[in-house]
Design an enzyme around this catalytic site. Structure first.
Site, PDB file in Angstrom:
ATOM      1  N   ASP A 119     -21.448 -33.390 -32.340  1.00 44.17           N
ATOM      2  CA  ASP A 119     -20.617 -34.439 -31.733  1.00 44.17           C
ATOM      3  C   ASP A 119     -19.207 -33.956 -31.378  1.00 44.17           C
ATOM      4  O   ASP A 119     -18.433 -34.708 -30.774  1.00 44.17           O
ATOM      5  CB  ASP A 119     -20.529 -35.670 -32.647  1.00 44.17           C
ATOM      6  N   HIS A 169     -19.406 -24.684 -32.031  1.00 47.55           N
ATOM      7  CA  HIS A 169     -18.098 -24.479 -32.667  1.00 47.55           C
ATOM      8  C   HIS A 169     -17.466 -23.159 -32.233  1.00 47.55           C
ATOM      9  O   HIS A 169     -16.651 -22.585 -32.961  1.00 47.55           O
ATOM     10  CB  HIS A 169     -18.216 -24.530 -34.203  1.00 47.55           C
ATOM     11  N   TYR A 205     -12.415 -25.552 -33.084  1.00 45.59           N
ATOM     12  CA  TYR A 205     -12.920 -24.639 -34.108  1.00 45.59           C
ATOM     13  C   TYR A 205     -12.580 -23.182 -33.820  1.00 45.59           C
ATOM     14  O   TYR A 205     -12.646 -22.347 -34.733  1.00 45.59           O
ATOM     15  CB  TYR A 205     -14.431 -24.793 -34.268  1.00 45.59           C
ATOM     16  N   ARG A 248     -10.741 -29.847 -47.352  1.00 41.21           N
ATOM     17  CA  ARG A 248     -11.338 -30.858 -46.469  1.00 41.21           C
ATOM     18  C   ARG A 248     -12.438 -31.622 -47.210  1.00 41.21           C
ATOM     19  O   ARG A 248     -12.552 -32.845 -47.073  1.00 41.21           O
ATOM     20  CB  ARG A 248     -11.899 -30.164 -45.222  1.00 41.21           C
TER      21      ARG A 248
END
Length: 447
Positions: free
Chosen positions: A171, A201, A264, A284
């Site tokens: 996404d 990414h 990314y 994270r």
């Protein structure tokens, strides 16, 4: 229209409510008969399953809701499976992030050694999941969100090379389009057609076309990002780490304005600066555990207590938002079901899409998605710089898969050594040895 039977594998995930709302919004064009939530975490599944029953009773009472840890009940006679499993859960993700930090290396969920660790865990379970689905529903579309998507995509392509109904998606490109639309201020992201190339990414937007005017919006976006900064579309709701992640696009554009980079790419192109923002006391994963994880399950408990979602403003507000994760997977399924051939950025085997790149690489490009699967854009040849970066990253991905299949310590070490976040073989060995201890029982025994 035929009513469809849908399964969400990883149904206890905190992302499930967004998918449910996406399904409710599309009920007329993507009608559902039965929705099954499948998960091996029965405690969380019970909470999410009860929540889902109540939500659907409030908004789509004709849909049958089942939640189960039984594979046959989950996968038998299913039309679409949405996969979002997380092998090892968030506590293992936290260790994936912390171990590299000990050695001065970026710790991240999908990139570098953290992504390697998570990828080696995910391969086995994803292969088993696809085999289970095919045992009970040979024709089901398998739409896979499971991270790290790049490694999982290569593994599934190797294991199931002739299965044309497995589609690996992410996404992040949609999230970026939403952010671009907010910066521009006068356009819906669905009125933009992206042109993109790379690996998951690890890619770049070359053009973004305004569907109404035919104009390429990239030059204006570059100017606005450099002048005003870059931030997520829903920045008010994002954790602090995401705001830093998006801001890195400014730094990368200043250094190389050729294309619009994925967020990314910061982990590979500006690793020292990116590392300086990481905090071992607040990874994270820890943000998610203390934030979204707690928030979503607290809401599930409250809905179960009330017996309805209609008293909760937070649930009602979700219907007025655009959730990239939930809406993208539903809209892709809809595009396939109705043979709409709408454009989405997804992962497909290269096979000449990028002329001067390995044919077996799983590239991420714009595809038209219809009943017969993806029809990819042909990119042609790419320049030396981008080719070199992609080849190095794909070598890492391929070595990771070979390390898994061959149970090879050496290939695991080679994979980590070649990754741009490490490059030092001695450091790679220290990290690998720690990750082997962490992943005992998850990884194959490396020899």
């Amino acid at each position: 229209m035929k009513k469809l039977d849908i399964c969400i594998a990883g149904g206890a995930s905190t992302y499930t409510p967004g998918i449910l709302i996406g399904l409710i919004k599309k009920m007329k064009s993507f009608p559902i008969n039965k929705l099954v939530l499948y998960d091996i975490d029965e405690e969380k599944l019970s909470l999410m399953g009860q929540y889902s029953k109540i939500l659907m009773k409030d908004f789509a009472p004709n849909v049958e809701i089942i939640y189960t840890s039984n594979k046959e009940e989950a996968f038998k006679n299913i039309d679409y499976v949405f996969c979002q499993i997380r092998t090892g859960g968030l506590l293992m993700r936290e260790q994936d992030e912390l171990i590299p930090l000990k050695y001065g290396v970026i710790g991240q969920e999908t990139c570098g050694p953290g992504g390697f660790s998570y990828g080696m865990r995910s391969i086995r379970d994803m292969i088993e999941l696809v085999k289970d689905i095919r045992k009970y529903s040979n024709e089901a579309w398998i739409l896979n969100y499971t991270n790290p998507a790049a490694i999982v995509a290569v593994a599934l392509d190797r294991e199931f090379p002739d299965d044309k109904r497995i589609l690996n998606i992410c996404d992040q490109p949609i999230s970026l389009l939403m952010s671009y639309a907010r910066i521009l201020g006068n356009i819906n992201y669905k009125d933009m057609t992206p042109h993109y190339f790379g690996l998951n990414h690890f890619g770049w937007f070359t053009k973004i076309i305004d569907n109404h005017t035919g104009d390429d919006l990239v030059p204006k976006l570059k100017q606005l990002i450099l002048e005003e900064g870059f931030y997520p579309a829903n920045k008010e709701e994002r954790d602090p780490s995401w705001l830093v992640t998006y801001s890195a696009v400014v730094d990368m554009l200043k250094l190389d304005p050729t294309y619009l980079p994925s967020t990314y790419l910061q982990y590979y192109l500006i690793p020292q600066k990116t590392f300086s923002h990481l905090n071992k006391e607040r990874t994270r994963a820890r943000e998610v555990i203390d934030g979204r994880l707690k928030r979503v399950y607290d809401e599930c408990k409250l809905v179960i207590k009330e017996g309805t979602t209609k008293k909760l403003k937070s649930v009602q507000d979700e219907f007025n938002k655009v959730d990239a994760h939930g809406e993208m997977i539903v809209e892709i399924a809809e595009s396939i079901y109705l043979d709409q051939k709408r454009p989405y950025i997804v992962m497909v085997r290269n096979n000449g899409i990028i002329d001067n790149l390995n044919k077996d690489a799983m590239v991420e490009v714009k595809c038209l998605l219809g009943a017969n699967g993806p029809i990819p854009d042909i990119i042609g040849e790419i320049g030396t710089y981008h080719k070199g970066l992609i080849e190095q990253q794909y070598a890492y991905e391929k070595l990771t898969i070979e390390a898994y299949y061959e149970e090879s310590y050496l290939k695991a070490l080679q994979a980590l050594t070649i990754n741009r976040t490490i490059v030092d073989q001695e450091v790679a060995k220290k990290i690998l040895d720690d990750l082997i201890v962490l992943n005992k029982g998850y990884w194959p025994r490396l020899k």
